[in-house]
Design a protein around this motif. Sequence first.
Motif, mmCIF file in Angstrom:
data_model
loop_
_atom_site.group_PDB
_atom_site.id
_atom_site.type_symbol
_atom_site.label_atom_id
_atom_site.label_comp_id
_atom_site.label_asym_id
_atom_site.label_seq_id
_atom_site.Cartn_x
_atom_site.Cartn_y
_atom_site.Cartn_z
ATOM 1 N N ALA A 189 -44.990 4.738 -25.208
ATOM 2 C CA ALA A 189 -45.758 5.467 -24.416
ATOM 3 C C ALA A 189 -44.978 5.433 -22.860
ATOM 4 O O ALA A 189 -44.709 6.401 -22.153
ATOM 5 N N MET A 190 -44.502 4.025 -22.584
ATOM 6 C CA MET A 190 -44.018 4.138 -21.010
ATOM 7 C C MET A 190 -42.666 4.987 -21.033
ATOM 8 O O MET A 190 -42.334 5.040 -19.790
ATOM 9 N N ALA A 191 -42.018 5.207 -22.030
ATOM 10 C CA ALA A 191 -40.676 6.188 -21.953
ATOM 11 C C ALA A 191 -41.178 7.359 -21.501
ATOM 12 O O ALA A 191 -40.245 8.229 -20.880
ATOM 13 N N HIS A 192 -42.362 7.845 -21.289
ATOM 14 C CA HIS A 192 -42.954 9.091 -20.955
ATOM 15 C C HIS A 192 -43.446 9.150 -19.420
ATOM 16 O O HIS A 192 -43.723 10.077 -18.727
ATOM 17 N N VAL A 193 -43.088 7.882 -18.836
ATOM 18 C CA VAL A 193 -43.728 7.632 -17.471
ATOM 19 C C VAL A 193 -42.453 7.992 -16.493
ATOM 20 O O VAL A 193 -41.461 7.265 -16.520
ATOM 21 N N ALA A 194 -42.822 8.922 -15.583
ATOM 22 C CA ALA A 194 -41.538 9.121 -14.558
ATOM 23 C C ALA A 194 -41.751 8.120 -13.406
ATOM 24 O O ALA A 194 -40.784 7.679 -12.755
ATOM 25 N N GLY A 195 -42.962 7.746 -12.811
ATOM 26 C CA GLY A 195 -43.114 7.063 -11.936
ATOM 27 C C GLY A 195 -44.556 6.919 -11.363
ATOM 28 O O GLY A 195 -45.476 7.263 -12.202
ATOM 29 N N TYR A 196 -44.869 6.345 -10.114
ATOM 30 C CA TYR A 196 -46.223 6.069 -9.730
ATOM 31 C C TYR A 196 -46.440 6.686 -8.162
ATOM 32 O O TYR A 196 -45.633 6.484 -7.291
ATOM 33 N N THR A 197 -47.699 6.761 -7.748
ATOM 34 C CA THR A 197 -47.956 6.689 -6.440
ATOM 35 C C THR A 197 -49.324 6.178 -6.525
ATOM 36 O O THR A 197 -50.027 5.651 -7.363
ATOM 37 N N VAL A 198 -49.898 6.132 -5.083
ATOM 38 C CA VAL A 198 -51.191 5.716 -4.730
ATOM 39 C C VAL A 198 -52.293 6.977 -4.647
ATOM 40 O O VAL A 198 -51.893 8.042 -4.268
ATOM 41 N N CYS A 199 -53.241 6.699 -5.205
ATOM 42 C CA CYS A 199 -54.272 7.665 -5.043
ATOM 43 C C CYS A 199 -55.760 6.959 -4.603
ATOM 44 O O CYS A 199 -56.014 5.975 -4.712
ATOM 45 N N ASN A 200 -56.326 7.783 -3.594
ATOM 46 C CA ASN A 200 -57.872 7.643 -3.034
ATOM 47 C C ASN A 200 -58.576 8.486 -3.580
ATOM 48 O O ASN A 200 -58.724 9.808 -3.226
ATOM 49 N N ASP A 201 -59.425 8.181 -4.603
ATOM 50 C CA ASP A 201 -60.425 9.235 -5.067
ATOM 51 C C ASP A 201 -61.776 9.151 -4.623
ATOM 52 O O ASP A 201 -62.459 8.301 -5.373
ATOM 53 N N TYR A 202 -62.226 10.079 -3.865
ATOM 54 C CA TYR A 202 -63.591 9.740 -3.202
ATOM 55 C C TYR A 202 -64.514 10.298 -4.213
ATOM 56 O O TYR A 202 -64.322 11.281 -5.099
ATOM 57 N N ALA A 203 -65.846 9.517 -4.112
ATOM 58 C CA ALA A 203 -67.117 10.090 -4.804
ATOM 59 C C ALA A 203 -68.302 10.070 -3.931
ATOM 60 O O ALA A 203 -68.176 9.326 -3.138
ATOM 61 N N ILE A 204 -69.164 10.907 -4.381
ATOM 62 C CA ILE A 204 -70.208 11.130 -3.461
ATOM 63 C C ILE A 204 -71.406 10.573 -4.527
ATOM 64 O O ILE A 204 -71.763 11.649 -5.572
ATOM 65 N N ARG A 205 -72.032 9.509 -4.314
ATOM 66 C CA ARG A 205 -72.692 9.036 -5.453
ATOM 67 C C ARG A 205 -74.211 9.592 -5.691
ATOM 68 O O ARG A 205 -74.742 9.753 -6.484
ATOM 69 N N ASP A 206 -74.628 10.313 -4.576
ATOM 70 C CA ASP A 206 -75.827 11.043 -4.324
ATOM 71 C C ASP A 206 -75.877 12.254 -5.483
ATOM 72 O O ASP A 206 -77.075 12.563 -5.963
ATOM 73 N N TYR A 207 -74.798 12.672 -5.671
ATOM 74 C CA TYR A 207 -74.834 13.828 -6.485
ATOM 75 C C TYR A 207 -74.545 13.552 -8.093
ATOM 76 O O TYR A 207 -74.553 14.154 -9.028
ATOM 77 N N LEU A 208 -74.807 12.104 -8.337
ATOM 78 C CA LEU A 208 -74.859 11.787 -9.889
ATOM 79 C C LEU A 208 -75.842 12.013 -10.556
ATOM 80 O O LEU A 208 -77.117 11.975 -9.910
ATOM 81 N N GLU A 209 -75.909 12.386 -11.808
ATOM 82 C CA GLU A 209 -76.989 12.553 -12.499
ATOM 83 C C GLU A 209 -77.513 10.986 -12.805
ATOM 84 O O GLU A 209 -77.112 10.205 -12.361
ATOM 85 N N ASN A 210 -78.629 11.006 -13.732
ATOM 86 C CA ASN A 210 -79.095 9.786 -14.189
ATOM 87 C C ASN A 210 -78.696 8.954 -15.181
ATOM 88 O O ASN A 210 -79.184 8.095 -15.673
ATOM 89 N N TRP A 211 -77.467 9.324 -15.396
ATOM 90 C CA TRP A 211 -76.610 8.577 -16.202
ATOM 91 C C TRP A 211 -75.140 8.581 -15.638
ATOM 92 O O TRP A 211 -74.819 9.866 -14.950
ATOM 93 N N TYR A 212 -74.059 7.777 -15.688
ATOM 94 C CA TYR A 212 -72.900 7.841 -15.201
ATOM 95 C C TYR A 212 -71.988 8.851 -16.075
ATOM 96 O O TYR A 212 -71.396 8.203 -16.794
ATOM 97 N N ARG A 213 -71.696 9.836 -15.585
ATOM 98 C CA ARG A 213 -70.734 10.647 -15.959
ATOM 99 C C ARG A 213 -70.169 11.515 -14.674
ATOM 100 O O ARG A 213 -70.977 12.283 -14.221
ATOM 101 N N PRO A 214 -68.977 11.432 -14.247
ATOM 102 C CA PRO A 214 -68.730 12.295 -13.153
ATOM 103 C C PRO A 214 -68.856 13.756 -13.132
ATOM 104 O O PRO A 214 -67.930 14.351 -13.968
ATOM 105 N N ASN A 215 -69.656 14.503 -12.486
ATOM 106 C CA ASN A 215 -69.887 15.622 -12.555
ATOM 107 C C ASN A 215 -68.950 16.442 -11.368
ATOM 108 O O ASN A 215 -68.349 15.849 -10.435
ATOM 109 N N LEU A 216 -68.738 17.641 -11.270
ATOM 110 C CA LEU A 216 -67.943 18.588 -10.245
ATOM 111 C C LEU A 216 -68.240 18.057 -9.139
ATOM 112 O O LEU A 216 -67.386 17.926 -8.349
ATOM 113 N N ARG A 217 -69.690 18.224 -8.764
ATOM 114 C CA ARG A 217 -69.756 17.976 -7.165
ATOM 115 C C ARG A 217 -69.480 16.422 -6.793
ATOM 116 O O ARG A 217 -69.357 16.200 -5.707
#
Length: 255
Positions: free
Chosen positions: A120-148
């Motif tokens: 698998a690692m032979a298919h990795v070109a490189g890396y960067t940093v991500c900051n992936d925001y979430a708004i927890r108000d919009y979660l449903e009553n179980w944890y699955r990330p939805n579009l909002r």
Amino acid sequence: MRTARVAYAGAIHTATPHEAGLRLANGRVLAQDEVVWLPPFEVGTIIALGLNYADHVKELSKELTLSSQDEPLVFLKGPGALIGHLGETRRPQGVQFMHYECELAVVIGKTARRVSREHAMAHVAGYTVCNDYAIRDYLENWYRPNLRVKNRDAGTVLGPWFVDAADVADPHKLSLRTLVNGRVTQEGNTANMIHDIPALIAYLSAFMTLEAGDVILTGTPDGVVNVNEGDEVITEIDGIGRLSNRIVGDALFGR
């Protein structure tokens, strides 16, 4: 080798680090705030992982319907979610809990289809940093990330640098942290991923073809806290980069 992609004087340029900021491919040296930073590579499919650190699973245990023994929790993002270093992310008026997620982003370098863990690692070109925001108000009553929650315009920050895989001795031994207005609020290490990079590539490539430019966002450790309009949020990973972003209100987005 580390590179960036920036917009300057009506064109997109490749840039490298310089003590004064960055150097364009044509040799011109600019300060960081003289350019518009873009995601540091041409992004294909954006593949995101939820709950891939055991401590974060524990942090959210009251909300969960899964455990660390389940298959990876994977979802996709559209290109409109992405912005670069020094970009601005909207916090909608009235939400109660919006938080950052510092993540190691793995960039695929060549086609991966039914790849074994061992290769698998032979298919990795490189890396960067991500900051992936979430708004927890919009979660449903179980944890699955939805579009909002997880696919918001300008809600996923990538950069500043793309770092070649050859320059990262072990991507599973990297410290990562988040600072809000200069105060450290989140710390972790990629050693604590539930599903490591080879496992993720093997899992994903078993049912979908990964192509050069696809990016896997590998999840975040515990320590997520609420952020507010005006906050400066810095997510950093040792050896990869320091990514800065600011939270703004509805007005700047015409809302």
